[in-house]
Write a protein that holds these residues in place. Structure first.
Motif, PDB file in Angstrom:
ATOM      1  N   SER A   9      -7.252  49.833  96.127  1.00  0.00           N
ATOM      2  CA  SER A   9      -7.536  50.979  95.262  1.00  0.00           C
ATOM      3  C   SER A   9      -6.274  51.821  95.062  1.00  0.00           C
ATOM      4  N   GLY A  10      -6.277  52.577  93.972  1.00  0.00           N
ATOM      5  CA  GLY A  10      -5.172  53.490  93.706  1.00  0.00           C
ATOM      6  C   GLY A  10      -5.009  54.522  94.813  1.00  0.00           C
ATOM      7  N   GLY A  11      -6.118  54.976  95.353  1.00  0.00           N
ATOM      8  CA  GLY A  11      -6.065  55.936  96.457  1.00  0.00           C
ATOM      9  C   GLY A  11      -5.430  55.345  97.699  1.00  0.00           C
ATOM     10  N   GLN A  12      -5.782  54.093  98.003  1.00  0.00           N
ATOM     11  CA  GLN A  12      -5.194  53.439  99.171  1.00  0.00           C
ATOM     12  C   GLN A  12      -3.694  53.241  98.965  1.00  0.00           C
ATOM     13  N   LEU A  13      -3.307  52.830  97.767  1.00  0.00           N
ATOM     14  CA  LEU A  13      -1.883  52.660  97.475  1.00  0.00           C
ATOM     15  C   LEU A  13      -1.133  53.976  97.644  1.00  0.00           C
TER      16      LEU A  13
ATOM     17  N   CYS B   5       1.197  58.980  89.419  1.00  0.00           N
ATOM     18  CA  CYS B   5       1.347  58.176  90.630  1.00  0.00           C
ATOM     19  C   CYS B   5       0.459  56.941  90.602  1.00  0.00           C
ATOM     20  N   THR B   6      -0.816  57.130  90.325  1.00  0.00           N
ATOM     21  CA  THR B   6      -1.723  55.974  90.344  1.00  0.00           C
ATOM     22  C   THR B   6      -1.374  54.985  89.238  1.00  0.00           C
ATOM     23  N   GLY B   7      -0.921  55.478  88.099  1.00  0.00           N
ATOM     24  CA  GLY B   7      -0.485  54.572  87.033  1.00  0.00           C
ATOM     25  C   GLY B   7       0.755  53.795  87.430  1.00  0.00           C
ATOM     26  N   TYR B   8       1.718  54.482  88.023  1.00  0.00           N
ATOM     27  CA  TYR B   8       2.954  53.831  88.474  1.00  0.00           C
ATOM     28  C   TYR B   8       2.637  52.756  89.509  1.00  0.00           C
ATOM     29  N   LEU B   9       1.845  53.112  90.508  1.00  0.00           N
ATOM     30  CA  LEU B   9       1.535  52.161  91.580  1.00  0.00           C
ATOM     31  C   LEU B   9       0.690  51.002  91.071  1.00  0.00           C
ATOM     32  N   SER B  10      -0.211  51.263  90.147  1.00  0.00           N
ATOM     33  CA  SER B  10      -1.018  50.194  89.562  1.00  0.00           C
ATOM     34  C   SER B  10      -0.125  49.195  88.829  1.00  0.00           C
ATOM     35  N   GLY B  11       0.812  49.701  88.047  1.00  0.00           N
ATOM     36  CA  GLY B  11       1.751  48.828  87.347  1.00  0.00           C
ATOM     37  C   GLY B  11       2.632  48.061  88.311  1.00  0.00           C
TER      38      GLY B  11
ATOM     39  N   ARG C 231      -1.958  56.507  99.523  1.00  0.00           N
ATOM     40  CA  ARG C 231      -1.879  56.820 100.960  1.00  0.00           C
ATOM     41  C   ARG C 231      -0.783  56.001 101.648  1.00  0.00           C
ATOM     42  N   ILE C 232      -0.693  54.719 101.306  1.00  0.00           N
ATOM     43  CA  ILE C 232       0.316  53.844 101.922  1.00  0.00           C
ATOM     44  C   ILE C 232       1.719  54.326 101.588  1.00  0.00           C
ATOM     45  N   VAL C 233       1.976  54.576 100.310  1.00  0.00           N
ATOM     46  CA  VAL C 233       3.307  54.996  99.884  1.00  0.00           C
ATOM     47  C   VAL C 233       3.637  56.378 100.453  1.00  0.00           C
ATOM     48  N   THR C 234       2.681  57.291 100.436  1.00  0.00           N
ATOM     49  CA  THR C 234       2.906  58.628 100.975  1.00  0.00           C
ATOM     50  C   THR C 234       3.223  58.570 102.464  1.00  0.00           C
ATOM     51  N   LYS C 235       2.463  57.783 103.206  1.00  0.00           N
ATOM     52  CA  LYS C 235       2.712  57.640 104.647  1.00  0.00           C
ATOM     53  C   LYS C 235       4.108  57.083 104.898  1.00  0.00           C
ATOM     54  N   TRP C 236       4.482  56.042 104.165  1.00  0.00           N
ATOM     55  CA  TRP C 236       5.799  55.424 104.329  1.00  0.00           C
ATOM     56  C   TRP C 236       6.916  56.442 104.068  1.00  0.00           C
ATOM     57  N   LEU C 237       6.797  57.164 102.973  1.00  0.00           N
ATOM     58  CA  LEU C 237       7.848  58.110 102.613  1.00  0.00           C
ATOM     59  C   LEU C 237       7.926  59.283 103.581  1.00  0.00           C
ATOM     60  N   ARG C 238       6.792  59.737 104.076  1.00  0.00           N
ATOM     61  CA  ARG C 238       6.810  60.827 105.070  1.00  0.00           C
ATOM     62  C   ARG C 238       7.468  60.370 106.369  1.00  0.00           C
ATOM     63  N   GLU C 239       7.258  59.109 106.716  1.00  0.00           N
ATOM     64  CA  GLU C 239       7.827  58.580 107.967  1.00  0.00           C
ATOM     65  C   GLU C 239       9.289  58.159 107.812  1.00  0.00           C
ATOM     66  N   HIS C 240       9.783  58.118 106.580  1.00  0.00           N
ATOM     67  CA  HIS C 240      11.173  57.712 106.332  1.00  0.00           C
ATOM     68  C   HIS C 240      11.857  58.709 105.385  1.00  0.00           C
TER      69      HIS C 240
ATOM     70  N   VAL D 217      -3.370  62.061  97.430  1.00  0.00           N
ATOM     71  CA  VAL D 217      -3.876  62.165  98.801  1.00  0.00           C
ATOM     72  C   VAL D 217      -4.591  63.493  99.007  1.00  0.00           C
ATOM     73  N   LYS D 218      -4.020  64.579  98.492  1.00  0.00           N
ATOM     74  CA  LYS D 218      -4.666  65.889  98.620  1.00  0.00           C
ATOM     75  C   LYS D 218      -6.044  65.873  97.965  1.00  0.00           C
ATOM     76  N   GLN D 219      -6.125  65.271  96.780  1.00  0.00           N
ATOM     77  CA  GLN D 219      -7.409  65.215  96.082  1.00  0.00           C
ATOM     78  C   GLN D 219      -8.409  64.354  96.857  1.00  0.00           C
ATOM     79  N   LEU D 220      -7.959  63.219  97.380  1.00  0.00           N
ATOM     80  CA  LEU D 220      -8.844  62.360  98.168  1.00  0.00           C
ATOM     81  C   LEU D 220      -9.369  63.083  99.406  1.00  0.00           C
TER      82      LEU D 220
END
Length: 127
Positions: free
Chosen positions: A89-93, A57-63, A95-104, A38-41
């Motif tokens: 996209s890996g970037g969207q994934l 991260c992107t490899g984990y989420l892609s898998g 962002r989704i996971v980061t947002k979820w974890l920050r909110e929980h 997310v920082k890089q994006l």
């Protein structure tokens, strides 16, 4: 001469080679790694360590998404995630996971697998 990308890839592969296959990252580990993406994006310069984390991260989420596409998870008799037909996209994934974890933050100590599934089911619910 090694470029930063080659070093990052090598570091990521070395990390992956020593990780047990069955080990799931915690939500905290996943947040740390995906936050680098997310920082890089968002235009930030990343350290070598952050680049390696972002690649992981992107490899984990892609898998993870590939596994969901092959064997959709079912909760209470219903598909838990319905991914867009045109992909994510890996970037969207990240962002989704980061947002979820920050909110929980109360779930950061729990399995990254579970939190990723919850984040995806929140972002891509089945109708």
């Amino acid at each position: 001469m090694n470029s930063p990308n080659r070093l990052s890839i090598a570091a990521c592969l070395a990390f992956a080679a020593i990780q047990p296959v069955s080990a799931s990252p915690t939500g905290e580990e996943l947040l740390r790694a995906c936050n680098a993406v997310v920082k890089q994006l968002d235009g930030a310069e990343l350290s070598q360590e952050d680049m390696a984390s972002g690649l992981w991260c992107t490899g984990y989420l892609s898998g993870f998404v590939d596994a969901v596409a092959l064997t959709p998870p079912v909760v209470l008799g219903q598909r838990a995630v319905c991914l867009p037909t045109d992909g994510v996209s890996g970037g969207q994934l990240a962002r989704i996971v980061t947002k979820w974890l920050r909110e929980h933050p109360e779930h950061l100590h729990e399995s990254g697998r579970t939190e990723t599934l919850l984040a995806l089911s929140w972002a891509f619910p089945c109708q």
